[in-house]
Design an enzyme around this catalytic site. Structure first.
Site, short mmCIF file in Angstrom:
data_model
loop_
_atom_site.label_atom_id
_atom_site.label_comp_id
_atom_site.label_asym_id
_atom_site.label_seq_id
_atom_site.Cartn_x
_atom_site.Cartn_y
_atom_site.Cartn_z
N HIS A 1 73.13 74.46 2.70
CA HIS A 1 72.56 75.64 2.05
C HIS A 1 73.24 75.92 0.71
CE1 HIS A 1 71.14 76.77 6.34
NE2 HIS A 1 70.24 76.03 5.72
N HIS B 1 61.31 70.28 7.58
CA HIS B 1 61.79 70.62 8.93
C HIS B 1 62.41 72.02 8.83
CE1 HIS B 1 61.48 66.25 8.94
NE2 HIS B 1 61.53 66.26 10.27
N SER C 1 67.19 77.60 5.89
CA SER C 1 66.74 77.14 4.57
C SER C 1 65.49 77.87 4.08
CB SER C 1 66.54 75.62 4.58
OG SER C 1 65.75 75.20 5.67
N GLU D 1 56.95 72.84 10.30
CA GLU D 1 57.75 72.89 11.53
C GLU D 1 56.85 72.44 12.67
OE1 GLU D 1 61.01 73.49 12.55
OE2 GLU D 1 60.14 73.11 14.52
N ASP E 1 53.89 67.73 11.72
CA ASP E 1 54.97 66.78 11.49
C ASP E 1 55.36 66.82 9.99
OD1 ASP E 1 56.34 64.06 12.56
OD2 ASP E 1 55.66 63.84 10.49
N GLY E 2 56.64 67.01 9.73
CA GLY E 2 57.08 67.17 8.35
C GLY E 2 57.02 65.89 7.52
N ASP F 1 65.25 67.84 6.39
CA ASP F 1 66.38 68.21 7.26
C ASP F 1 66.02 67.95 8.73
OD1 ASP F 1 68.71 69.35 8.24
OD2 ASP F 1 67.99 71.42 8.00
C1 LIG Z 1 67.88 70.99 11.60
S1 LIG Z 1 66.56 71.97 12.06
C2 LIG Z 1 66.03 72.69 10.57
C3 LIG Z 1 66.96 73.71 10.00
C4 LIG Z 1 66.49 74.32 8.70
N1 LIG Z 1 66.08 73.31 7.75
C5 LIG Z 1 67.59 75.15 8.11
O1 LIG Z 1 68.41 74.62 7.33
O2 LIG Z 1 67.64 76.35 8.41
C6 LIG Z 1 65.32 70.79 12.34
C7 LIG Z 1 63.96 71.40 12.73
O3 LIG Z 1 63.00 70.35 12.67
C8 LIG Z 1 62.04 70.56 13.70
N2 LIG Z 1 61.37 69.26 13.89
C9 LIG Z 1 61.73 68.21 14.67
N3 LIG Z 1 60.93 67.16 14.44
C10 LIG Z 1 60.05 67.56 13.47
C11 LIG Z 1 59.00 66.91 12.78
N4 LIG Z 1 58.67 65.63 13.03
N5 LIG Z 1 58.33 67.60 11.83
C12 LIG Z 1 58.64 68.90 11.56
N6 LIG Z 1 59.63 69.57 12.19
C13 LIG Z 1 60.32 68.91 13.12
C14 LIG Z 1 62.86 71.06 14.85
O4 LIG Z 1 62.04 71.78 15.76
C15 LIG Z 1 63.89 71.95 14.13
O5 LIG Z 1 63.44 73.27 14.08
#
Ligand SMILES: C[S@@+](CC[C@H](N)C(=O)[O-])C[C@H]1O[C@@H](n2cnc3c(N)ncnc32)[C@H](O)[C@@H]1O
Length: 283
Positions: free
Chosen positions: A19, A42, A100, A118, A143-144, A164
């Site tokens: 961050h 993500h 984030s 997400e 899917d991200g 992320d």
């Molecule tokens: C590390 S966390 C994100 C934290 C956030 N970026 C932050 O810094 O506050 C990862 C997130 O990705 C989500 N996730 C997992 N696989 C994913 C995908 N293929 N596409 C989108 N989101 C996904 C998870 O549910 C989780 O909430």
């Protein structure tokens, strides 16, 4: 099945590094009045209550943002990041921590846009509750990695992508490299920041991922890492890093000033170290 929930880790040393870098990148984009977009592949839940059961379980934030908060000091490179946290909390102390998306929402201006992805059903609902009412924000339950390619090139054409993934699935390492390669073909001038964990020697896949990234024809690639203890022989996360493509001017000198002090503040055990390295220097 997705089991990762970021609330367990919110505000830990890895979040602080991620961050801090995210806020420096967004502040650099704000140097021009022209609008820009922030894309979070993500996103997670957006904002976290550190007094909640999940965050309290291992209280990882205590050795992350908790240390910065309890030792007030002048942190010029963290002014935007710490300012955002301050607006979420009152004189009672540190309770709410911006993920984030919330950090970006706080730092972006009226003319800027946030695109958040997400995949987890519950996390996306939490994200909608926190950020859904803001007209600058678009939330995509998808899917991200796929969603990123669908959104590129974005409007406006300037901006930052934060990637992320939880790396819960080992395929995330491969998807990150392939996704970045394709994304850059669609939007070569975007800034991209890929977060990764530094794990014990038996589990670590980030080194290999970085080698693959550095072998791509990228415009530039800056690597920043913070390890709060020595790398364990087996498992466990002792640090994290970000690989930044198209890093803006002066980010390296800002990080060069910040990292020695941040490393000192977040140090947990012998072997703690930081590094900053251009893997590919821009022309
Ligand atoms: C590390 S966390 C994100 C934290 C956030 N970026 C932050 O810094 O506050 C990862 C997130 O990705 C989500 N996730 C997992 N696989 C994913 C995908 N293929 N596409 C989108 N989101 C996904 C998870 O549910 C989780 O909430």
């Amino acid at each position: 099945m997705l089991s990762y929930r970021h609330a367990f880790h919110a505000g830990n040393h890895a979040d602080v590094l991620k961050h801090a870098v995210q806020s420096l990148l967004l502040e650099a984009l704000k140097a021009k009045d022209k609008p820009f977009c922030y894309i979070d592949t993500h996103a997670g839940g957006g904002c976290y209550d550190l007094s909640g059961e999940w965050s309290q379980k291992k209280a990882e934030f205590e050795d992350g943002i908790g240390r910065l908060w309890s030792q007030p000091a002048d942190w010029p490179e963290l002014a935007a990041y710490l300012g955002a946290i301050a607006t979420l909390n009152d004189e009672q102390g540190l309770r709410f921590y911006p993920g984030s998306p919330e950090l970006a929402r706080h730092l972006l201006r009226e003319q800027d846009k946030l695109m958040l992805m997400e995949l987890h059903n519950n996390e996306v609902e939490i994200l909608r509750r926190h950020l859904g009412a803001d007209p600058r924000v678009a939330i995509h339950h998808r899917d991200g990695f796929e969603g990123l390619l669908a959104l590129l090139p974005p409007t406006p054409r300037r901006g930052l992508v934060l990637i992320d993934p939880p790396y819960e699935l080992k395929t995330d390492y491969d998807k990150a490299v392939k996704g970045l390669e394709k994304a850059l073909r669609r939007w070569p001038t975007g800034i991209y920041a890929l977060w990764y964990p530094i794990l014990g020697k038996q589990a670590d896949r980030s080194r290999e991922m970085l080698e693959r990234l550095a072998a791509l024809p990228l415009p530039s690639l800056l690597k920043v890492e913070l390890e709060v203890a020595a790398q364990p022989a087996d498992w466990g996360m002792n640090g994290s890093g970000l690989a930044i493509i198209n890093a803006p001017w002066q980010l390296d000198s800002q990080l060069g000033a910040l990292l020695p002090r941040l490393s000192h503040c977040l140090h947990q055990a012998d072997g703690a170290q930081w590094s900053l390295e251009w893997l590919i220097r821009g022309s």
